[in-house]
Design a protein around this motif. Structure first.
Motif, mmCIF file in Angstrom:
data_model
loop_
_atom_site.group_PDB
_atom_site.id
_atom_site.type_symbol
_atom_site.label_atom_id
_atom_site.label_comp_id
_atom_site.label_asym_id
_atom_site.label_seq_id
_atom_site.Cartn_x
_atom_site.Cartn_y
_atom_site.Cartn_z
ATOM 1 N N PHE A 45 16.459 -6.350 56.239
ATOM 2 C CA PHE A 45 15.453 -5.459 56.803
ATOM 3 C C PHE A 45 15.902 -4.004 56.706
ATOM 4 N N PHE A 46 17.130 -3.709 57.157
ATOM 5 C CA PHE A 46 17.601 -2.339 57.115
ATOM 6 C C PHE A 46 17.819 -1.851 55.692
ATOM 7 N N SER A 47 18.213 -2.736 54.799
ATOM 8 C CA SER A 47 18.375 -2.353 53.399
ATOM 9 C C SER A 47 17.048 -1.902 52.808
ATOM 10 N N LYS A 48 16.003 -2.669 53.043
ATOM 11 C CA LYS A 48 14.682 -2.306 52.524
ATOM 12 C C LYS A 48 14.127 -1.075 53.229
ATOM 13 N N PHE A 49 14.394 -0.973 54.517
ATOM 14 C CA PHE A 49 13.928 0.194 55.264
ATOM 15 C C PHE A 49 14.580 1.466 54.739
ATOM 16 N N PHE A 50 15.900 1.434 54.563
ATOM 17 C CA PHE A 50 16.600 2.613 54.053
ATOM 18 C C PHE A 50 16.207 2.927 52.620
ATOM 19 N N LYS A 51 15.894 1.898 51.849
ATOM 20 C CA LYS A 51 15.473 2.128 50.466
ATOM 21 C C LYS A 51 14.128 2.848 50.434
ATOM 22 N N GLN A 52 13.205 2.472 51.310
ATOM 23 C CA GLN A 52 11.911 3.150 51.366
ATOM 24 C C GLN A 52 12.028 4.568 51.914
ATOM 25 N N MET A 53 13.010 4.785 52.763
ATOM 26 C CA MET A 53 13.212 6.127 53.321
ATOM 27 C C MET A 53 14.063 6.998 52.401
ATOM 28 N N HIS A 54 14.467 6.449 51.245
ATOM 29 C CA HIS A 54 15.286 7.153 50.257
ATOM 30 C C HIS A 54 16.611 7.618 50.850
ATOM 31 N N VAL A 55 17.255 6.722 51.570
ATOM 32 C CA VAL A 55 18.562 7.006 52.156
ATOM 33 C C VAL A 55 19.598 6.167 51.409
ATOM 34 N N GLU A 56 20.598 6.819 50.859
ATOM 35 C CA GLU A 56 21.674 6.118 50.168
ATOM 36 C C GLU A 56 22.810 5.892 51.159
ATOM 37 N N THR A 57 23.013 4.658 51.566
ATOM 38 C CA THR A 57 24.070 4.375 52.534
ATOM 39 C C THR A 57 25.295 3.777 51.866
ATOM 40 N N MET A 58 25.115 2.672 51.143
ATOM 41 C CA MET A 58 26.229 2.042 50.442
ATOM 42 C C MET A 58 25.676 1.193 49.309
ATOM 43 N N SER A 59 26.554 0.843 48.391
ATOM 44 C CA SER A 59 26.122 0.047 47.248
ATOM 45 C C SER A 59 25.918 -1.409 47.676
ATOM 46 N N SER A 60 25.257 -2.141 46.817
ATOM 47 C CA SER A 60 24.973 -3.542 47.101
ATOM 48 C C SER A 60 26.252 -4.370 47.188
ATOM 49 N N SER A 61 27.185 -4.117 46.307
ATOM 50 C CA SER A 61 28.431 -4.896 46.330
ATOM 51 C C SER A 61 29.239 -4.623 47.599
ATOM 52 N N LYS A 62 29.234 -3.398 48.067
ATOM 53 C CA LYS A 62 29.934 -3.080 49.312
ATOM 54 C C LYS A 62 29.240 -3.733 50.508
ATOM 55 N N ALA A 63 27.918 -3.782 50.466
ATOM 56 C CA ALA A 63 27.174 -4.423 51.549
ATOM 57 C C ALA A 63 27.466 -5.922 51.597
ATOM 58 N N TRP A 64 27.527 -6.585 50.448
ATOM 59 C CA TRP A 64 27.830 -8.016 50.413
ATOM 60 C C TRP A 64 29.271 -8.270 50.857
ATOM 61 N N THR A 65 30.183 -7.388 50.491
ATOM 62 C CA THR A 65 31.569 -7.529 50.944
ATOM 63 C C THR A 65 31.655 -7.395 52.457
ATOM 64 N N LEU A 66 30.939 -6.439 53.004
ATOM 65 C CA LEU A 66 30.888 -6.262 54.451
ATOM 66 C C LEU A 66 30.275 -7.476 55.137
ATOM 67 N N TYR A 67 29.248 -8.062 54.506
ATOM 68 C CA TYR A 67 28.611 -9.260 55.062
ATOM 69 C C TYR A 67 29.592 -10.437 55.087
#
Length: 125
Positions: A45-67
């Protein structure tokens, strides 16, 4: 008692009659699976929300590592919290108070429905 405690003990009580030695491990894995599915839903949810708001937080691979790190942490937290003497004391308190009357099929349906919602949300945008 939190909702997670009640779900843990309901699964534990159900499997205690069926599989005596594995009931604790099954209930811990169920609770970990449920919490990880919730975490995945929030992450998507937050990934899609930030993507629509054009906010670059972290890359996908870093997000999966954090998960994955969060999943390992959740498992060990549940293993420590619901193992040993603490579980026995909480189980006695639950048995004293009331008997839980949830269907085991409904309880197992919840994490899978959260995974389905995560997939739908991921595909939606």
């Amino acid at each position: 008692m939190t909702t997670f405690d009640m779900l843990f003990f309901h699964v534990f009580q159900y499997y205690k009659n069926k599989k005596v030695r594995k009931a604790d491990a099954i209930a811990t894995c169920y609770l970990t699976f449920l919490q990880c599915a919730l975490l995945l839903l929030l992450g998507v949810f937050f990934s899609k929300f930030f993507k629509q708001m054009h906010v670059e937080t972290m890359s996908s691979s870093k997000a999966w590592t954090l998960y994955v790190i969060a999943v390992v942490f959740i498992y060990f937290k549940n293993w420590m919290q619901y193992g040993g003497r603490k579980r026995k004391v909480r189980n006695a308190n639950i048995l004293k108070n009331k008997r839980l009357n949830y269907s085991i099929w409904l309880i197992w349906f919840v994490p899978f429905s959260l995974l389905a919602l995560s997939y739908i949300l991921y595909q939606a945008f």
